[in-house]
Design a protein around this motif. Sequence first.
Motif, PDB file in Angstrom:
ATOM      1  N   ASP A  63       0.910  -1.258  -0.394  1.00 54.19           N
ATOM      2  CA  ASP A  63       0.174  -0.152  -0.527  1.00 54.19           C
ATOM      3  C   ASP A  63       1.330   1.682  -0.375  1.00 54.19           C
ATOM      4  N   ILE A  64       2.435   0.868   0.200  1.00 55.05           N
ATOM      5  CA  ILE A  64       2.488   2.646   1.059  1.00 55.05           C
ATOM      6  C   ILE A  64       3.630   2.435  -0.376  1.00 55.05           C
ATOM      7  N   MET A  65       4.155   1.452  -0.639  1.00 61.39           N
ATOM      8  CA  MET A  65       6.092   1.911  -1.944  1.00 61.39           C
ATOM      9  C   MET A  65       4.897   1.964  -2.926  1.00 61.39           C
ATOM     10  N   PRO A  66       4.142   1.876  -3.236  1.00 58.88           N
ATOM     11  CA  PRO A  66       3.865   2.438  -4.365  1.00 58.88           C
ATOM     12  C   PRO A  66       3.582   3.574  -4.868  1.00 58.88           C
ATOM     13  N   GLY A  67       3.526   4.309  -3.528  1.00 56.01           N
ATOM     14  CA  GLY A  67       3.637   5.590  -3.474  1.00 56.01           C
ATOM     15  C   GLY A  67       4.321   6.682  -3.498  1.00 56.01           C
ATOM     16  N   VAL A  68       5.639   6.172  -3.093  1.00 53.56           N
ATOM     17  CA  VAL A  68       6.906   6.349  -2.725  1.00 53.56           C
ATOM     18  C   VAL A  68       7.774   7.366  -3.621  1.00 53.56           C
ATOM     19  N   THR A  69       8.551   8.620  -3.834  1.00 49.77           N
ATOM     20  CA  THR A  69       9.743   8.285  -5.079  1.00 49.77           C
ATOM     21  C   THR A  69      10.620   8.113  -4.295  1.00 49.77           C
ATOM     22  N   HIS A  70      12.042   7.923  -4.835  1.00 50.66           N
ATOM     23  CA  HIS A  70      12.813   7.382  -3.924  1.00 50.66           C
ATOM     24  C   HIS A  70      13.816   7.650  -4.591  1.00 50.66           C
ATOM     25  N   TRP A  71      14.118   8.836  -3.483  1.00 48.07           N
ATOM     26  CA  TRP A  71      15.250   9.607  -3.418  1.00 48.07           C
ATOM     27  C   TRP A  71      16.910   9.157  -3.914  1.00 48.07           C
ATOM     28  N   GLN A  72      16.920   8.477  -2.725  1.00 42.41           N
ATOM     29  CA  GLN A  72      18.029   7.243  -2.929  1.00 42.41           C
ATOM     30  C   GLN A  72      18.843   6.934  -3.882  1.00 42.41           C
ATOM     31  N   HIS A  73      17.930   6.561  -5.239  1.00 43.93           N
ATOM     32  CA  HIS A  73      17.800   6.149  -6.334  1.00 43.93           C
ATOM     33  C   HIS A  73      18.993   6.749  -7.273  1.00 43.93           C
ATOM     34  N   PRO A  74      19.710   5.850  -8.240  1.00 44.92           N
ATOM     35  CA  PRO A  74      21.430   6.655  -8.844  1.00 44.92           C
ATOM     36  C   PRO A  74      21.031   8.037 -10.094  1.00 44.92           C
ATOM     37  N   SER A  75      19.639   7.432  -9.891  1.00 48.07           N
ATOM     38  CA  SER A  75      18.737   8.143 -11.475  1.00 48.07           C
ATOM     39  C   SER A  75      18.108   9.159 -10.345  1.00 48.07           C
ATOM     40  N   PHE A  76      18.295   9.639  -9.599  1.00 45.03           N
ATOM     41  CA  PHE A  76      17.413  10.746  -9.003  1.00 45.03           C
ATOM     42  C   PHE A  76      18.125  12.228  -8.925  1.00 45.03           C
ATOM     43  N   PHE A  77      18.189  12.458  -9.848  1.00 48.43           N
ATOM     44  CA  PHE A  77      18.267  13.938 -10.345  1.00 48.43           C
ATOM     45  C   PHE A  77      17.344  15.383  -9.955  1.00 48.43           C
ATOM     46  N   GLY A  78      16.474  15.515  -9.573  1.00 46.51           N
ATOM     47  CA  GLY A  78      15.699  16.296  -9.618  1.00 46.51           C
ATOM     48  C   GLY A  78      15.398  17.285  -8.484  1.00 46.51           C
ATOM     49  N   TYR A  79      16.226  17.501  -7.335  1.00 47.61           N
ATOM     50  CA  TYR A  79      16.456  18.314  -6.218  1.00 47.61           C
ATOM     51  C   TYR A  79      17.967  17.876  -5.642  1.00 47.61           C
ATOM     52  N   PHE A  80      17.912  18.787  -4.712  1.00 46.24           N
ATOM     53  CA  PHE A  80      19.506  18.406  -3.981  1.00 46.24           C
ATOM     54  C   PHE A  80      19.734  17.266  -3.834  1.00 46.24           C
ATOM     55  N   PRO A  81      20.774  16.536  -3.367  1.00 47.56           N
ATOM     56  CA  PRO A  81      20.577  15.230  -3.171  1.00 47.56           C
ATOM     57  C   PRO A  81      20.243  15.606  -1.795  1.00 47.56           C
ATOM     58  N   SER A  82      19.492  14.147  -1.072  1.00 46.54           N
ATOM     59  CA  SER A  82      18.723  14.287   0.200  1.00 46.54           C
ATOM     60  C   SER A  82      19.263  12.888   0.918  1.00 46.54           C
ATOM     61  N   ASN A  83      20.819  12.739   1.182  1.00 40.89           N
ATOM     62  CA  ASN A  83      21.832  11.355   1.555  1.00 40.89           C
ATOM     63  C   ASN A  83      21.136  10.308   3.012  1.00 40.89           C
ATOM     64  N   SER A  84      20.956   9.190   2.390  1.00 41.99           N
ATOM     65  CA  SER A  84      20.814   8.639   3.955  1.00 41.99           C
ATOM     66  C   SER A  84      21.380   7.854   3.342  1.00 41.99           C
ATOM     67  N   THR A  85      22.584   7.248   4.576  1.00 43.87           N
ATOM     68  CA  THR A  85      23.148   5.891   4.563  1.00 43.87           C
ATOM     69  C   THR A  85      23.361   5.407   5.448  1.00 43.87           C
ATOM     70  N   GLY A  86      24.163   3.777   5.477  1.00 44.48           N
ATOM     71  CA  GLY A  86      23.827   2.797   6.573  1.00 44.48           C
ATOM     72  C   GLY A  86      23.928   3.762   8.140  1.00 44.48           C
ATOM     73  N   PRO A  87      25.200   4.743   7.882  1.00 44.73           N
ATOM     74  CA  PRO A  87      26.137   5.106   8.896  1.00 44.73           C
ATOM     75  C   PRO A  87      25.008   5.620   9.591  1.00 44.73           C
ATOM     76  N   SER A  88      24.573   6.790   8.577  1.00 50.76           N
ATOM     77  CA  SER A  88      23.700   7.742   9.872  1.00 50.76           C
ATOM     78  C   SER A  88      22.086   6.627  10.134  1.00 50.76           C
ATOM     79  N   ILE A  89      21.417   6.124   9.588  1.00 52.89           N
ATOM     80  CA  ILE A  89      20.482   5.196   9.132  1.00 52.89           C
ATOM     81  C   ILE A  89      20.931   4.499  11.185  1.00 52.89           C
TER      82      ILE A  89
END
Length: 473
Positions: A63-89
């Motif tokens: 139900d949720i994932m179909p409505g998610v835009t994937h900001w961490q996708h390698p081809s996400f170039f729309g806005y300034f990056p919003s980095n998410s990484t393992g150590p930060s998570i």
Amino acid sequence: MTPDEFRRYGKQVIDWIADYHESIASRPVMSRAEPGDVLAALPEHPPEKGEGFDGLLAALDRDIMPGVTHWQHPSFFGYFPSNSTGPSILGDLLSSGLGVQGMMWATSPAATELETRVADWTADLLDLPAKFRGNGAIQDSASSACLVALLSALHQAGGGAPGPDGIDRRRTLYISSQTHSSLEKAARVAGVGSANVRVVDVDPVTLAMDPAHLDALLTEDAAAGAVPAMVCATVGTTSTTAVDPVPAIGEVCRRHGVWLHVDAAYAGVAAVCPEFRWVNEGLAEYASSYSTNPHKWMLTNFDCTLLWMADRAPMLNALSILPEYLRNNATTSGDVIDYRDWQIPLGRRFRALKLWSVIRWYGAEGLREHIRTGSGLADELAALIAADPRYEVRPDHPFGLVCFRPLWDGLTTDEANAATMDALNRLNASGDLLLSHTKIGGHVLLRMAIGAPSTERRHILAAWDRIREETTA
């Protein structure tokens, strides 16, 4: 949930996140959901009895994932990056697990003192002026940082207190057409009002703020009885990453006795690399406050903005309120920092844990590599665009953003803009990359912001092929 249940389901969640990041490149970048799709998939009423976590994860996928835009996708170039990484998570998970409310030193000394240390670590990494050491705090976003800076500037300029003649005088804020919209919102929230936000001219080519026009506006407003409160200079504007001439602006501010806030939300973290330390020019001599976002390009999960003050006193005088129920011996002693006085809300999360985790995991060397990778890929993309006579690229792209437009044969400017936007919309709908746009000099430009940790050269080349396919069809 018992500790054993938490342990079992927690491992499932970690596995889910790891699988998500492993498979993210195979997903469409932009959600294809239509308005109301996710809402329609969710039950209208909450469950009467608690449900198992297995069902929750299944509902997340369904139900949720179909409505998610994937900001961490390698081809996400729309806005300034919003980095998410393992150590930060994982740092964020530790913060959630501890459940600390770090509003005061007394409510958790570690939350306060770790924040003080990582703010200083970051200042060291970015080679910021010594005056910022011990004067940094983590805000949720640059919008909040700018509001805190404005409230501090207003207090220094007289705040809401009546003038010496007993009549309150209007306060003014100075920005440019390229300044982030959060500054106008801050003016509304702080009571300055949109009518007292003065827009300074920019250079028509570089889009940098014009110090001479700023000087003229300050002189004009002071002569009219206004109290100029704050000037905001930007290092790396949202639209095109234009850079305001901070030293020249700072000299104007000094002559007029006006607070200078420097907003480097996106570009400031680039100074982790010595070759980008020119972004700090003028800070030591002129900046009253400075902010940048580790949550954009420094591998730290949203939300995490750092705000530094050259002098914390105006901020504390503007924001500190001590009701009886918050009084304690540590605060009364004056020997500790209570970060509740450095922000708008009272409560605050233990955000320092994720920034601490990122810095310890990557070190300065790893952070530099990330910045250099993004800016290097942007340089390569800009060179490819410049070499194609069917496109025009903005020549100034110092960081990870490239702005460009196709040159549509036989079309007027308006038609070209419309065609560019149509191409942009088709690209977004296709799902294989995400761009955004801006408008400069009457032209719509495509924006391609590079900086996701997973983005590689092959993703840039594939995006360029796709763009050419769509805009030259």
